[in-house]
Design a protein around this motif. Structure first.
Motif, PDB file in Angstrom:
ATOM      1  N   LEU A   1       0.826  -1.210   0.000  1.00 24.96           N
ATOM      2  CA  LEU A   1       0.000   0.000   0.000  1.00 24.96           C
ATOM      3  C   LEU A   1       0.860   1.259   0.000  1.00 24.96           C
ATOM      4  CD1 LEU A   1      -2.889  -0.892   2.482  1.00 24.96           C
ATOM      5  CD2 LEU A   1      -2.985  -0.780  -0.010  1.00 24.96           C
ATOM      6  N   PHE A   2       1.994   1.227   0.705  1.00 29.89           N
ATOM      7  CA  PHE A   2       2.877   2.390   0.718  1.00 29.89           C
ATOM      8  C   PHE A   2       3.495   2.637  -0.660  1.00 29.89           C
ATOM      9  CE2 PHE A   2       3.003   2.411   5.404  1.00 29.89           C
ATOM     10  CZ  PHE A   2       3.022   3.779   5.614  1.00 29.89           C
ATOM     11  N   TYR A   3       3.578   1.600  -1.474  1.00 25.10           N
ATOM     12  CA  TYR A   3       4.201   1.784  -2.789  1.00 25.10           C
ATOM     13  C   TYR A   3       3.198   2.226  -3.856  1.00 25.10           C
ATOM     14  CZ  TYR A   3       7.658   1.125  -6.438  1.00 25.10           C
ATOM     15  OH  TYR A   3       8.545   1.338  -7.465  1.00 25.10           O
ATOM     16  N   VAL A   4       1.902   2.114  -3.583  1.00 19.53           N
ATOM     17  CA  VAL A   4       0.890   2.441  -4.591  1.00 19.53           C
ATOM     18  C   VAL A   4       1.002   3.882  -5.097  1.00 19.53           C
ATOM     19  CG1 VAL A   4      -1.600   2.767  -4.945  1.00 19.53           C
ATOM     20  CG2 VAL A   4      -0.746   0.652  -3.933  1.00 19.53           C
ATOM     21  N   PRO A   5       1.096   4.927  -4.219  1.00 22.41           N
ATOM     22  CA  PRO A   5       1.235   6.296  -4.757  1.00 22.41           C
ATOM     23  C   PRO A   5       2.488   6.464  -5.620  1.00 22.41           C
ATOM     24  CG  PRO A   5       0.620   6.354  -2.443  1.00 22.41           C
ATOM     25  CD  PRO A   5       0.966   4.931  -2.753  1.00 22.41           C
ATOM     26  N   ARG A   6       3.577   5.808  -5.233  1.00 22.19           N
ATOM     27  CA  ARG A   6       4.800   5.873  -6.043  1.00 22.19           C
ATOM     28  C   ARG A   6       4.564   5.239  -7.420  1.00 22.19           C
ATOM     29  NH1 ARG A   6       9.822   7.751  -7.674  1.00 22.19           N
ATOM     30  NH2 ARG A   6      11.151   6.024  -8.312  1.00 22.19           N
ATOM     31  N   TYR A   7       3.894   4.099  -7.438  1.00 16.69           N
ATOM     32  CA  TYR A   7       3.615   3.432  -8.709  1.00 16.69           C
ATOM     33  C   TYR A   7       2.739   4.320  -9.603  1.00 16.69           C
ATOM     34  CZ  TYR A   7       1.702   0.088 -12.041  1.00 16.69           C
ATOM     35  OH  TYR A   7       1.313  -0.542 -13.198  1.00 16.69           O
TER      36      TYR A   7
ATOM     37  N   GLU B   1       0.668  12.972  -3.357  1.00 13.33           N
ATOM     38  CA  GLU B   1       1.045  13.409  -2.014  1.00 13.33           C
ATOM     39  C   GLU B   1      -0.132  13.276  -1.046  1.00 13.33           C
ATOM     40  OE1 GLU B   1       4.542  16.660  -2.139  1.00 13.33           O
ATOM     41  OE2 GLU B   1       2.648  17.390  -2.973  1.00 13.33           O
ATOM     42  N   VAL B   2      -1.330  13.613  -1.522  1.00 12.48           N
ATOM     43  CA  VAL B   2      -2.519  13.440  -0.685  1.00 12.48           C
ATOM     44  C   VAL B   2      -2.744  11.956  -0.389  1.00 12.48           C
ATOM     45  CG1 VAL B   2      -5.030  13.718  -0.584  1.00 12.48           C
ATOM     46  CG2 VAL B   2      -3.607  15.548  -1.527  1.00 12.48           C
ATOM     47  N   LEU B   3      -2.525  11.100  -1.399  1.00  9.67           N
ATOM     48  CA  LEU B   3      -2.676   9.659  -1.201  1.00  9.67           C
ATOM     49  C   LEU B   3      -1.684   9.140  -0.160  1.00  9.67           C
ATOM     50  CD1 LEU B   3      -3.237   8.304  -4.838  1.00  9.67           C
ATOM     51  CD2 LEU B   3      -4.909   8.505  -2.996  1.00  9.67           C
ATOM     52  N   ASN B   4      -0.484   9.676  -0.150  1.00  7.67           N
ATOM     53  CA  ASN B   4       0.494   9.277   0.869  1.00  7.67           C
ATOM     54  C   ASN B   4      -0.033   9.566   2.270  1.00  7.67           C
ATOM     55  OD1 ASN B   4       2.614   8.177  -0.646  1.00  7.67           O
ATOM     56  ND2 ASN B   4       3.468  10.191  -1.095  1.00  7.67           N
ATOM     57  N   PHE B   5      -0.588  10.753   2.453  1.00  5.68           N
ATOM     58  CA  PHE B   5      -1.114  11.131   3.769  1.00  5.68           C
ATOM     59  C   PHE B   5      -2.316  10.266   4.149  1.00  5.68           C
ATOM     60  CE2 PHE B   5      -4.006  13.741   6.373  1.00  5.68           C
ATOM     61  CZ  PHE B   5      -3.185  13.967   7.469  1.00  5.68           C
ATOM     62  N   VAL B   6      -3.227  10.077   3.201  1.00  6.92           N
ATOM     63  CA  VAL B   6      -4.410   9.249   3.469  1.00  6.92           C
ATOM     64  C   VAL B   6      -3.988   7.822   3.798  1.00  6.92           C
ATOM     65  CG1 VAL B   6      -6.487   8.248   2.421  1.00  6.92           C
ATOM     66  CG2 VAL B   6      -5.944  10.667   2.063  1.00  6.92           C
ATOM     67  N   ASN B   7      -2.984   7.318   3.082  1.00  9.85           N
ATOM     68  CA  ASN B   7      -2.530   5.948   3.301  1.00  9.85           C
ATOM     69  C   ASN B   7      -1.949   5.752   4.698  1.00  9.85           C
ATOM     70  OD1 ASN B   7      -1.545   3.192   2.459  1.00  9.85           O
ATOM     71  ND2 ASN B   7       0.425   4.189   2.774  1.00  9.85           N
ATOM     72  N   VAL B   8      -1.065   6.656   5.133  1.00 12.84           N
ATOM     73  CA  VAL B   8      -0.419   6.456   6.432  1.00 12.84           C
ATOM     74  C   VAL B   8      -1.415   6.613   7.572  1.00 12.84           C
ATOM     75  CG1 VAL B   8       0.382   8.858   6.710  1.00 12.84           C
ATOM     76  CG2 VAL B   8       1.617   7.007   7.810  1.00 12.84           C
ATOM     77  N   VAL B   9      -2.342   7.568   7.452  1.00 14.59           N
ATOM     78  CA  VAL B   9      -3.369   7.714   8.488  1.00 14.59           C
ATOM     79  C   VAL B   9      -4.311   6.511   8.473  1.00 14.59           C
ATOM     80  CG1 VAL B   9      -5.321   9.103   9.262  1.00 14.59           C
ATOM     81  CG2 VAL B   9      -3.238  10.228   8.485  1.00 14.59           C
ATOM     82  N   GLY B  10      -4.678   6.069   7.280  1.00 16.58           N
ATOM     83  CA  GLY B  10      -5.542   4.902   7.168  1.00 16.58           C
ATOM     84  C   GLY B  10      -4.897   3.651   7.729  1.00 16.58           C
ATOM     85  N   GLN B  11      -3.591   3.531   7.570  1.00 11.20           N
ATOM     86  CA  GLN B  11      -2.906   2.343   8.095  1.00 11.20           C
ATOM     87  C   GLN B  11      -2.841   2.354   9.619  1.00 11.20           C
ATOM     88  OE1 GLN B  11       0.250   0.342   6.370  1.00 11.20           O
ATOM     89  NE2 GLN B  11       0.061   1.215   4.335  1.00 11.20           N
ATOM     90  N   ILE B  12      -2.817   3.520  10.216  1.00 15.02           N
ATOM     91  CA  ILE B  12      -2.884   3.588  11.686  1.00 15.02           C
ATOM     92  C   ILE B  12      -4.212   3.007  12.158  1.00 15.02           C
ATOM     93  CG2 ILE B  12      -3.041   5.161  13.655  1.00 15.02           C
ATOM     94  CD1 ILE B  12      -1.028   6.966  12.246  1.00 15.02           C
ATOM     95  N   PHE B  13      -5.312   3.379  11.486  1.00  9.87           N
ATOM     96  CA  PHE B  13      -6.619   2.833  11.838  1.00  9.87           C
ATOM     97  C   PHE B  13      -6.689   1.339  11.525  1.00  9.87           C
ATOM     98  CE2 PHE B  13      -7.697   7.350  11.561  1.00  9.87           C
ATOM     99  CZ  PHE B  13      -8.493   7.498  12.693  1.00  9.87           C
TER     100      PHE B  13
END
Length: 359
Positions: free
Chosen positions: A122-128, A184-196
């Motif tokens: 999931l962390f690699y998806v925005p990069r891809y 960049e927005v996806l990165n932020f959404v991803n890391v916050v979503g992964q905390i949940f």
């Protein structure tokens, strides 16, 4: 150790051309490497041995180990505190009455390695997505101008191609820039979503796990409840049922030692701090990006900082004629092209904007 983590080394290579920023790289490089390494670690028996060992009479150890690993073990939450060896056998290990005492089952350890690897993807998806959308544009525009020494004729030809492309596509690059901002927005959404996600995965324990561990050392030794023992118990109970000689159901209670949780508890303490720090940095990055989008004067200051040796008047005129996409392309080029060559590129763009021919 190097045999186990050798496959992760390829993720650490430095790209010759930078198409993102430092915070972005913390997501798809640092976080991916950390999560993949942890996933490999929890599956490596040479460092933690058997993930579970259970003790029970009359049941073969291998059978009990396999059964308890598959069916899950449990602890009794109201017996987490007390003196080990006097009041309790181990934190959370005690006899209980069915239907009266709360019992907490632990099944997550079967899925930790898969969950960590899934999180890494999931962390690699925005990069891809960004690599796909970017399409190697910056690399093609740089044209080896990132080297400090370039043959003069070759340098002039490549500068001419770059300047012509920039001016030909002036005011047509906004979509390119906004796709990066979306990532960049996806990165932020991803890391916050992964905390949940991890909070759900650990039964609601992850959101306060780091602060609980920090506050644990300040409590009274006899009254404090170890959050690591609560979330990742090293000793648990397991109940095995089988038929007796007369056909009646027999129940066998066993104690299970979980060496894998010695590793898991440290992994998730680290991940708690890493994800919180990364969330904060990503939030700050979004605020910075909002300033870039909303404030043309801020973009001018950034472009001046990127090319300090170029005449400030030239940079100001170029910035005034650029939209957000044009500025973004120019700023990305400034990160990759040699400073002296980038100064010449700025000068050539300025002259053509002013209707002059580049010598």
């Amino acid at each position: 150790m190097f045999d186990v983590f050798g496959s992760v080394k390829g993720l650490l290579k430095i790209d010759a051309v930078c198409i993102d920023n430092n915070v972005f790289r913390l997501h798809y490089k640092a976080s991916v490497v950390i999560l993949v390494a942890f996933s490999l670690l929890v599956t490596s028996r040479q460092y933690i041995g058997d993930p579970i060992d259970c003790i029970v009479d009359e049941i073969p150890p291998d059978v009990m180990d396999t059964y308890c690993w598959i069916s899950a073990t449990y602890t009794v939450p109201n017996r987490l505190t007390g003196r080990v060896g006097i009041d309790i056998v181990q934190p959370g290990v005690a006899s209980h009455v069915d239907g009266k005492d709360e019992v907490k089952y632990h099944k997550y350890y079967q899925w930790v390695c898969f969950a960590l690897f899934f999180q890494a993807m999931l962390f690699y998806v925005p990069r891809y997505l960004w690599k796909t959308w970017e399409g190697g544009r910056i690399k093609m525009l740089v044209l080896d101008l990132n080297a400090p020494i370039v043959e003069t004729k070759c340098k002039n030809e490549r500068k001419g191609i770059l300047v012509d492309y920039f001016l030909t596509n002036l005011h047509m690059q906004n979509f390119y820039a906004f796709r990066f901002f979306i990532c960049e927005v996806l990165n932020f959404v991803n890391v916050v979503g992964q905390i949940f996600f991890m909070d759900y995965f650990l039964g609601g324990e992850f959101s306060t796990y780091g602060t609980d561990v920090l506050s644990f050392t300040e409590m009274d030794p006899e009254q404090r409840e170890d959050p690591m023992a609560r979330v990742f118990p090293k000793v648990t109970k397991c109940t095995f049922h089988k038929y007796g000689p007369s056909g009646s159901v027999q129940k066998f209670d066993g104690l299970c030692v979980l060496p894998v949780n010695i590793v898991n508890e440290k992994i998730y303490v680290f991940l708690w701090f890493w994800f919180v720090i990364l969330s904060i940095l990503s939030g700050i990055s979004l605020v910075y990006r909002l300033c870039v989008i909303m404030a043309p004067r801020f973009r001018l200051y950034l472009l001046r900082a990127k090319c300090r040796i170029a005449p400030q008047k030239q940079i100001e005129i170029i910035s005034d004629n650029c939209e957000i996409g044009d500025w973004f392309i120019l700023y990305q080029l400034g990160k990759n092209i040699d400073a002296l060559i980038f100064k010449e590129v700025i000068s050539d763009i300025y002259k053509k904007m002013e209707g002059k021919e580049t010598v």
